[in-house]
Write a protein that holds these residues in place. Structure first.
Motif, PDB file in Angstrom:
ATOM      1  N   LEU A   1      35.972  54.012  42.965  1.00  0.00           N
ATOM      2  CA  LEU A   1      34.628  53.596  41.832  1.00  0.00           C
ATOM      3  C   LEU A   1      33.421  54.170  42.742  1.00  0.00           C
ATOM      4  O   LEU A   1      32.638  54.815  42.584  1.00  0.00           O
TER       5      LEU A   1
ATOM      6  N   PRO B   1      28.100  39.566  38.259  1.00  0.00           N
ATOM      7  CA  PRO B   1      29.096  40.521  38.383  1.00  0.00           C
ATOM      8  C   PRO B   1      28.746  41.771  37.557  1.00  0.00           C
ATOM      9  O   PRO B   1      29.034  42.837  37.738  1.00  0.00           O
ATOM     10  N   SER B   2      28.464  41.233  36.219  1.00  0.00           N
ATOM     11  CA  SER B   2      28.308  42.381  35.258  1.00  0.00           C
ATOM     12  C   SER B   2      27.103  43.328  35.555  1.00  0.00           C
ATOM     13  O   SER B   2      26.882  44.175  34.497  1.00  0.00           O
ATOM     14  N   HIS B   3      26.543  43.020  36.429  1.00  0.00           N
ATOM     15  CA  HIS B   3      25.117  43.675  36.401  1.00  0.00           C
ATOM     16  C   HIS B   3      25.207  45.071  36.939  1.00  0.00           C
ATOM     17  O   HIS B   3      24.762  46.134  36.456  1.00  0.00           O
TER      18      HIS B   3
ATOM     19  N   ALA C   1      30.109  43.688  40.889  1.00  0.00           N
ATOM     20  CA  ALA C   1      31.521  43.395  40.512  1.00  0.00           C
ATOM     21  C   ALA C   1      32.363  43.351  41.775  1.00  0.00           C
ATOM     22  O   ALA C   1      33.011  42.439  41.974  1.00  0.00           O
TER      23      ALA C   1
ATOM     24  N   LEU D   1      41.240  42.272  38.579  1.00  0.00           N
ATOM     25  CA  LEU D   1      40.216  43.073  37.881  1.00  0.00           C
ATOM     26  C   LEU D   1      39.818  43.162  36.570  1.00  0.00           C
ATOM     27  O   LEU D   1      38.697  43.257  36.006  1.00  0.00           O
TER      28      LEU D   1
ATOM     29  N   MET E   1      38.180  40.039  35.474  1.00  0.00           N
ATOM     30  CA  MET E   1      36.861  39.935  35.715  1.00  0.00           C
ATOM     31  C   MET E   1      36.085  40.798  34.655  1.00  0.00           C
ATOM     32  O   MET E   1      35.146  40.468  34.026  1.00  0.00           O
TER      33      MET E   1
ATOM     34  N   ALA F   1      34.207  38.080  33.012  1.00  0.00           N
ATOM     35  CA  ALA F   1      32.794  38.242  33.674  1.00  0.00           C
ATOM     36  C   ALA F   1      32.063  39.418  33.246  1.00  0.00           C
ATOM     37  O   ALA F   1      30.807  39.705  33.665  1.00  0.00           O
ATOM     38  N   GLY F   2      32.496  40.346  32.340  1.00  0.00           N
ATOM     39  CA  GLY F   2      31.578  41.503  31.876  1.00  0.00           C
ATOM     40  C   GLY F   2      31.696  42.505  32.863  1.00  0.00           C
ATOM     41  O   GLY F   2      30.605  43.289  32.725  1.00  0.00           O
ATOM     42  N   THR F   3      32.513  42.633  34.017  1.00  0.00           N
ATOM     43  CA  THR F   3      32.385  43.717  34.776  1.00  0.00           C
ATOM     44  C   THR F   3      33.007  44.906  34.376  1.00  0.00           C
ATOM     45  O   THR F   3      33.266  44.900  33.261  1.00  0.00           O
ATOM     46  N   SER F   4      32.798  45.891  35.002  1.00  0.00           N
ATOM     47  CA  SER F   4      33.180  47.611  34.659  1.00  0.00           C
ATOM     48  C   SER F   4      34.063  48.133  35.492  1.00  0.00           C
ATOM     49  O   SER F   4      33.938  49.153  35.590  1.00  0.00           O
ATOM     50  N   PHE F   5      35.045  47.359  36.049  1.00  0.00           N
ATOM     51  CA  PHE F   5      35.985  48.282  37.051  1.00  0.00           C
ATOM     52  C   PHE F   5      36.871  49.311  36.159  1.00  0.00           C
ATOM     53  O   PHE F   5      36.815  50.348  36.710  1.00  0.00           O
TER      54      PHE F   5
ATOM     55  N   SER G   1      27.592  47.510  32.428  1.00  0.00           N
ATOM     56  CA  SER G   1      27.108  48.372  33.185  1.00  0.00           C
ATOM     57  C   SER G   1      27.760  49.513  33.631  1.00  0.00           C
ATOM     58  O   SER G   1      26.930  50.595  33.803  1.00  0.00           O
ATOM     59  N   GLY G   2      28.999  49.882  33.108  1.00  0.00           N
ATOM     60  CA  GLY G   2      29.706  51.100  33.222  1.00  0.00           C
ATOM     61  C   GLY G   2      29.865  51.637  34.699  1.00  0.00           C
ATOM     62  O   GLY G   2      29.813  50.942  35.734  1.00  0.00           O
TER      63      GLY G   2
END
Lengths: 117, 194, 596
Positions: free
Chosen positions: B43, B121-123, B128, C250, C253, C257-261, C277-278
């Motif tokens: 990432l 985390p979504s920010h 994250a 992941l 999440m 949790a709306g993460t962007s892994f 968030s990408g």
């Protein structure tokens, strides 16, 4: 290994010294971080210090400096696959067909808002 | 037939079961955190920019000191058993437990601070990674505390009946605890400093 | 617990009513929350068989939709409900759920628990002469965590929106954006975390047991091949599964949790930009998934090879051909399986350099597989083979696995993989490895060790019906898939590809043939189910060593009591000393001392 008391007493000194060394190592890492090095140098320095600290914990606290064959064997295998897991995904992204859509160095200024933020 | 080599080492491997078991478990943990670090590398190398200085270095450093301290008390708890000093052992183990608790309290304040500032985390990818890696590490701390609580409470009785097996258990707990410390030693610079 | 003083002579004594009783455990501790490896092994095996049957049922329903698209499913169509099959006609969404869950259930809830949890738990301690697994409580925990994982997966069918529907591989970003706000995929991830945790606990236990608890005299090169296979399998589970556990967390999440892994920037679905968030990398999911799932293939296959090895040695009355070579091949196979995974990802835009690397490792890994298969085949040479029921299944494993393996070669090379990728050719290939390959070997194992677990033999007539029926049907199921795949028929199509030009004619007609064969195959499982239960009660009573076998498990009473052996077992020789020149019998068991 450590069963007799005299030997344990001797190793306690080692434990305390390693503990102190770990404290010092942490201070050095943070101090170095306050001086803003170039990113590659900073990463290398921080990871080298972290590896030294990690090795001390493993070697002394976890008695890895003198362990048995089966534990070494299992860990060597783990380390090999750990390296594979670290390296191969990065290598696959580094080697792709055609030219990448965004070369970060070239486009990050122009299209900074596109990828990250 | 009893299950052999619970206490004594098997002659040809030089190990008792529990020791080999905990090391194999730690090997799997290495791969677990390895996958997370590998994701982090992917990432980060793929990101156009990566935030710097978003986390509170001083809180992180304090937590590093706390965990290193708890590793020292943990190894002392085991050494005291080897010296046959059960009282001191308990003192050190309680110390480890308390330090672990302080680590979590510290972590809680850190999380709460970010959440109130709307840094969820979504920010961003960085946040994250931060929440997931420290969160999983935090769960490992909680797991260690549960084991320590057992060994301080009902599990401590074993010292009276089977002292060798008890100190094997403390050794295994210690190995796990040092590993959790070791992971943090890498997490701290990776997340807070770089 | 207490060692029983028996008259030292008969290590393989017929003392069925051995005076081995301890403080009597209640029903719950003895059969439900048991810490005895044999009970846990049987629990694993039975649960695994139930899930195999369940996963097979899902496939039978799917096959109707493919053979007779947009026609109501007979018998059970009306029971499926309006959200799944209105008017008995299957919805594509429901087909996707069945497809995803068929794969997940067969692999993670069926075959692995049966092969590793079931046979591993029951047989390994007996074969190495141990009283139990090294950590009995952990063993119990690993079964119950597996059970929880199974329940989670099963329950996911009944939540609003239904079960996961993004394929058994759950590729991101599809799996992250599928069923928004619904539980299906989330429960899949939670279930996987349970299953992985269970496997980890189990694999630690297996390795420690095999390394630490081998009986006196049982040196490494005297270990039965099955134990070697289980040891390598345990290492695969130990080191390959955690990355998928991490990946599962992941993706959880990402969903919760709306993460962007795994969510890339600029993702647009249905002309609407996805609000994330990408900056994530969807391919990382594939890397972590296949880092497990390629070794997982060997987790499925190695125990099967182990079982087949045991049965072939026993029924050819000859030593296994090239025992040492087999052991080295299995170890090398296990090691290589960690560095071939991206051959599943030739279509992801990897460059030619890294593709060449993975093609090379893939070609290398086929060498030990061929060595193992060849050694097993050569073991048959010049033998007077006993065609017992387990041997029928074990013999069928050889050509079936060979077909599966050889059809895999074109998939391991990028140029031929690119047109074949995601077609029915792939489905045919891996099912030949797992279904007529591994599952046949597992049936062989059930017939072979049933007498040890119950003291009774399974019926041979029913066994023969089960074998021949299954053998014919299963080939009619999977062989046409190669034709369909080469014709370009894509996988995952709920109507069997009705509307696609390259599916017209033979490929579509083959869907009907395959469907018929699947349903007939299910009928041929009935003799097995009857045989399994009836033989427990009415099967022919047999001695402790009914197959005249050489390995240690046959020295214990059938069924073995708590602690397994009446006297501490001692091993005197290698595992497969059959037809030793000059010996009185055609088998010289590991546990019998040298005679004068």
């Amino acid at each position: 290994m450590h069963s007799d008391a005299a030997e344990v007493k001797k190793t306690i000194r080692t434990y305390l010294m390693v503990g102190a060394a770990l404290f010092v190592g942490t201070v050095i890492t943070v101090a170095a971080n306050q001086i803003h090095f170039a990113v590659p140098l900073a990463i290398t320095a921080a990871l080298v210090i972290a590896s030294i600290k990690g090795s001390m914990v493993a070697a002394v606290f976890m008695h890895l400096s003198h362990e048995k064959r089966w534990i070494y064997g299992s860990l060597v295998l783990t380390v090999v696959f750990f390296i594979v897991l670290m390296m191969l995904p990065v290598l696959t992204t580094a080697d792709h067909i055609g030219t990448p859509i965004h070369a970060p160095s070239a486009l990050s200024g122009a299209e900074g808002g596109h990828e990250g933020h | 037939m009893e299950i052999p080599y619970i206490v004594d080492a098997r002659p040809d491997t030089g190990l008792h079961n529990c020791k080999l078991g905990i090391w194999l478990f730690l090997a799997s943990e290495v791969m677990l955190f390895g996958a997370l670090f590998s994701t982090y590398i992917i990432l980060r190398t793929g990101a156009v920019e990566w935030p710097f200085g978003e986390l509170n270095v001083w809180l992180g450093m304090a937590n590093t000191f706390i965990l290193i301290g708890s590793s020292v008390t943990m190894v002392m708890a085991w050494a005291s058993l080897k010296l046959n000093d059960f009282g001191k052992h308990r003192l050190y183990l309680i110390g480890t437990f308390v330090l672990a608790g302080i680590f979590l309290v510290n972590k809680y304040f850190e999380y709460a601070d970010h959440v109130t500032r709307g840094e969820l985390p979504s920010h961003s990818t960085f946040l994250a990674v931060y929440y997931t890696m420290t969160g999983l590490h935090g769960l490992h701390i909680v797991g260690g505390m549960v084991v320590m609580a057992y060994l301080l409470g009902p599990g401590a009785k074993m010292w009276k009946t089977r002292p060798d097996q008890f100190s094997n258990r403390i050794e295994a707990t210690g190995l796990y605890w040092h590993f959790v410390d070791l992971v943090w030693i890498f997490l701290f610079p990776v997340l807070y400093l770089l | 617990m207490d060692k029983v003083a028996t008259s030292g002579a008969a290590a393989h004594g017929h003392a069925h009513e051995h005076t081995h009783e301890h403080h009597e455990l209640g029903f719950w501790r003895k059969y439900v929350f048991s810490q005895d490896h044999k009970v846990i092994g049987i629990q694993y095996a039975v649960t695994g068989l139930v899930f195999l049957f369940f996963g097979f049922t899902l496939m039978m329903i799917m096959r109707w939709s493919m053979a007779y698209p947009i026609r109501p499913i007979p018998l059970i169509g009306s029971l499926l409900g309006q959200t799944r099959a209105p008017g008995g006609i299957m919805l594509p969404e429901f087909y996707n759920q069945l497809g995803a869950m068929h794969g997940t259930i067969m692999v993670f809830l069926g075959v692995v628990p049966l092969a590793v949890g079931g046979f591993g738990n029951f047989v390994v301690p007996l074969q190495i002469g141990a009283p139990d697994m090294a950590f009995p409580k952990l063993n119990m925990a690993s079964y119950w965590v597996y059970f929880l994982g199974g329940v989670t997966m099963f329950v996911s069918f009944f939540v609003p929106g239904g079960a996961a529907m993004s394929g058994w591989t759950s590729y991101a970003p599809l799996s992250v954006i599928a069923q928004p706000g619904q539980l299906g995929q989330t429960l899949w991830l939670v279930g996987m975390v349970f299953l992985i945790t269970s496997s980890l606990l189990g694999s630690v236990n297996f390795i420690v047991t095999i390394v630490q608890l081998r009986a006196k005299g049982l040196s490494w090169m005297r270990l039965p091949f099955f134990v070697w296979a289980q040891l390598v399998t345990a290492f695969l589970l130990l080191l390959a599964f955690p990355p998928l556990e991490a990946a599962g967390v992941l993706q959880l999440m990402d969903r919760v949790a709306g993460t962007s892994f795994f969510m890339p920037s600029g993702l647009v679905v249905g002309n609407v930009p996805v609000q994330v968030s990408g900056g994530g990398n969807p391919l990382m999911w594939q890397h972590l998934f296949w880092f497990l799932a390629h070794p997982e293939v060997y987790v499925l296959v190695l125990p099967a090879m182990g079982i087949v090895g045991e049965i072939i040695a026993n029924n050819t009355r000859k030593p296994l051909w090239g025992y040492r070579t087999l052991v080295y091949a299995v170890a090398f196979l296990g090691f290589m399986s960690f560095i071939v995974w991206a051959h599943h990802m030739f279509m992801t835009g990897m460059g030619t350099t890294i593709s060449a690397f993975f093609q090379t490792t893939t070609m290398i890994i086929s060498i030990p597989s061929v060595i193992i298969l060849t050694a097993l085949l050569l073991s048959l040479w010049g033998a007077s083979i006993r065609f017992t029921t387990p041997m029928l299944f074990a013999l069928a494993f050889l050509p079936m696995f060979a077909i599966g393996g050889l059809t895999g070669l074109p998939l391991g090379l990028a140029p031929s993989d690119i047109p074949l990728h995601d077609t029915y050719y792939v489905i045919g290939h891996f099912h030949y490895v797992v279904a007529p390959g591994t599952i046949f070997a597992l049936f062989a194992g059930i017939y072979y060790w049933f007498p040890k677990a119950t003291g009774r033999k399974m019926n041979d007539v029913l066994g023969a019906i089960h074998f021949w029926g299954s053998f014919v049907c299963i080939n009619i199921v999977f062989m046409p898939m190669f034709i369909q795949g080469l014709a370009g028929m894509n996988r995952r199509m709920y109507d069997g590809g009705l509307l696609y030009a390259n599916n017209q004619g033979l490929p579509l007609q083959l869907n009907v043939v395959i469907g018929m064969a699947v349903w007939t195959l299910s009928l041929f499982q009935i003799p097995f189910i009857i045989n399994f239960f009836a033989s427990m009660k009415w099967g022919k009573k047999v001695s402790d060593n009914p197959w005249d076998a050489t390995t240690l498990e046959w020295s214990a009473p059938s069924p073995p009591g708590h602690g397994n052996f009446l006297t501490e077992p001692v091993v005197y020789r290698g595992p497969y000393e059959y037809s030793v020149p000059g010996a009185a019998k055609d088998f010289s068991p590991q546990f019998e001392p040298e005679r004068a």
